[in-house]
Design a protein around this motif. Structure first.
Motif: not given
Ligand SMILES: Cc1ncc(COP(=O)(O)O)c(C=O)c1O
Length: 263
Positions: A39-43, A233-234, A259-260
């Protein structure tokens, strides 16, 4: 913070609420399917891909997958800045989501992990000829995966890479393997019964990663190796079977681009 939301009524319950019956086959026989997402920024990241895989896994286990998992995931993830999210559906008919803080060890893994190769005890083509072995299915029958990780820890490694009896690289207990061999990024084929990774899929949209059989000998001389999974992630494999690899430029570059792309 751990947030638990039930599929039924999209109802958030206190994290210590018992949500399963004692006779649920998901518990008694390990017949549940699950997905773990970042989850990133609530998504929830790559939600479509995870929901598709959840549906494929459920079909293989003959578990009825009700509608509502997208809304469940979105509700459980809402407001969480950077978190993990697990979606589970049991054969007993209970669906739920758990949104959790990413463990510090998982975050550390993004800078590098040590790994050992471990035999899985099957030939590379076994699972494609044996549907009952549930290759490519993300079910909660993960005791073997967890035992493999404990074995790696006993050998002072963070993670393990399963290899087949006939000398091919398969996957890690909770991640996909990629290797840089002769300057080319490659990953073992899903035809070996490994899980089709969503992180790999996302990375293949960013750069070319060849899907081809990778032998144990090739892995042993790879310039770079990484383990790909949703929450960690990686993770560059910095030591493999005692050989120092460090975090190389190709994997570092991929990790930065990936990541970006999440933000
Ligand atoms: C056995 C196995 N292989 C690969 C993966 C990587 O999949 P993903 O990138 O979708 O997290 C996982 C992650 O859950 C896994 O359990």
């Amino acid at each position: 913070m751990t947030r638990v939301v039930l599929l039924e009524g999209l109802r958030e319950v206190p994290a210590d609420t018992p949500v399963l019956r004692a006779d649920d086959l998901g518990v008694v026989r390990g017949e549940s399917v699950f997905e773990t997402l970042r989850v990133v920024d609530g998504r929830p990241c790559f939600l479509d891909e995870h929901l598709e895989r959840l549906a494929r896994s459920a079909a293989r286990l003959e578990i009825d997958l009700p509608d509502g998992f997208r809304e469940l995931a979105e509700k459980a993830a809402a407001g969480a800045p950077d978190a993990g999210l697990r979606l589970t559906m049991t054969k007993g008919g209970v669906g739920f989501a758990v949104c959790f803080v990413v463990p510090a060890e998982t975050v550390r893994g993004r800078t590098g992990v040590t790994a050992v190769t471990v035999p899985l005890g099957v030939a590379a083509d076994f699972r494609s000829t044996a549907p009952w072995a549930l290759g490519g299915v993300k079910s909660t029958s993960y005791a073997v995966n967890m035992a493999t990780l404990r074995h790696a820890h006993e050998l002072d490694a963070d993670d393990a890479i399963w290899v087949s009896t006939d000398g091919w690289v398969l996957e890690a207990p909770t991640s996909t393997v990629v290797a840089v061999i002769d300057g080319v990024l490659m990953t073992p084929p899903v035809g070996t019964g490994i899980l089709a990774g969503t992180t790999l899929l996302a990375c293949r949209r960013l750069t070319e990663i060849l899907e081809r059989a990778v032998s144990v000998e090739e892995l042993a001389r790879a310039d770079e190796v990484a383990l790909l999974s949703s929450v960690r992630g990686i993770a560059p494999v910095v030591v493999l079977d005692g050989r120092e690899l460090g975090a190389g430029p190709v994997v570092k570059d991929l990790a930065a681009t990936f990541e970006a792309s999440l933000r």
